[in-house]
Scaffold this active site. Sequence first.
Site, short mmCIF file in Angstrom:
data_model
loop_
_atom_site.label_atom_id
_atom_site.label_comp_id
_atom_site.label_asym_id
_atom_site.label_seq_id
_atom_site.Cartn_x
_atom_site.Cartn_y
_atom_site.Cartn_z
N ARG A 49 3.48 -0.83 10.82
CA ARG A 49 3.73 -2.33 10.08
C ARG A 49 4.23 -2.46 8.98
O ARG A 49 4.58 -1.49 8.74
CB ARG A 49 2.10 -2.59 10.33
CG ARG A 49 2.18 -3.94 9.61
CD ARG A 49 0.91 -4.43 9.17
NE ARG A 49 0.28 -6.14 9.48
CZ ARG A 49 -0.36 -6.75 8.77
NH1 ARG A 49 -0.90 -6.66 7.78
NH2 ARG A 49 0.03 -8.21 9.61
N ARG B 211 -6.27 -15.19 11.06
CA ARG B 211 -7.14 -16.49 10.38
C ARG B 211 -7.49 -17.05 11.36
O ARG B 211 -8.13 -17.30 11.82
CB ARG B 211 -6.98 -17.22 9.62
CG ARG B 211 -6.74 -16.98 7.82
CD ARG B 211 -6.32 -17.68 6.84
NE ARG B 211 -5.07 -16.76 5.59
CZ ARG B 211 -5.88 -17.15 4.67
NH1 ARG B 211 -5.91 -19.08 4.55
NH2 ARG B 211 -5.41 -17.24 3.43
N TYR C 251 1.33 -1.15 0.18
CA TYR C 251 0.10 -0.24 -0.02
C TYR C 251 0.94 1.33 0.00
O TYR C 251 2.05 1.16 -0.34
CB TYR C 251 -1.03 0.00 1.34
CG TYR C 251 -2.04 -1.55 0.79
CD1 TYR C 251 -2.42 -0.97 -0.35
CD2 TYR C 251 -1.86 -2.22 1.88
CE1 TYR C 251 -2.89 -2.54 -0.57
CE2 TYR C 251 -2.85 -3.49 1.48
CZ TYR C 251 -3.37 -3.70 1.00
OH TYR C 251 -3.98 -4.61 0.41
#
Length: 370
Positions: free
Chosen positions: A233, A329, A186
Amino acid sequence: MTQHLLEPIKVGPYTLAHRMAMAPLTRSRAGQPGDLPTAMNAEYYRQRASAALIITEATQISRQGQGYAWTPGIYSDEQVDAWRQVSTHVHEAGGRIFMQLWHVGRVSHPSFQPDNALPVAPSALPVPGKTFIVDDQGNGVWEDVPTPRALEAFEIADIISDYSRAARNALRAGMDGVEIHAGNGYLLDQFINSNSNQREDNYGSSVANRARLLLDVVEAVADEVGAERVGVRLTPMGRFMGMGDATPEATFGYIVRSLNRWPLAYLHLVEPAVVGTVKDENFDPRWDAIISQLRTQWNGVLMIAGGYDPQTAEQALAANRADIIAFGRPFLANPDLPRRIRDGLALNTPDPSTFFGGDQRGYIDYPAHP
């Protein structure tokens, strides 16, 4: 054995009860219109409040920063009010929650942009990927990402201000802190990596220049909300959405050493065993050496994520690979994951068909262990 996972740790101004964090997970279920969290979203996070720290789904800092359908924002007063119900539910359940701040940069589509403009990027280069948009029938579909336009130098200051405003709004919404998303292909990652940044101004070419936007954002956000409430991050060696850097050891080493200027809450590194939502079997084997390098160069709390299970997470902490493990997850499918890990209980299996978009199915209906 879960001895190390169960140890408390201090992160910024907070003492966390253990070392199992909930990683940020895009679920594409924000309410419309307005990209607002809903009561269902608040329930989702409340169920997972036993995480040492929840990091919210990536949340766009501006309309320009959006790249996927039905993802929440934090740039309007209505969004602030809507997020407040999330933080309240988490706090009432005894949890801590940081908001991940997101600008997708080139990984977007004109349908999300003001005036249907092209997405923005450090350089106008083709993007090898797709994004999740709403079609004419109101359905979520994957669509090719168009070649973006390069940001003008004068526009960069506005983006830095958007991050600062978003951080302020996050704390107004009751968040305990923010995580600056500078990975996964990003905007900030696009500036960092030489594959995606061909600029020749103060934000391109050299390692220091390519790192400049991230460091400017960290400075602005730390000034706004306090460095101790800020995490960062990174995804060194990541390949998602065309990322790649000619000298990753030098680039990310410089970034991590530079981040030591601030007493940040933590540094969050994503190992490239998981890239986007698919397993990458061909990630660069230099990763182990780089994480060891960055572990040595970073002075603060280190969080890592990347396909860990209870056994490998415990091993990573025991080997001093990191201080906190972020689970993605497993938390998605197990709202009571820390208890299950502590007591050696079986884990629910996540349903990939419900990961993005939809209703409560595969979202708030995963059962806790009896």
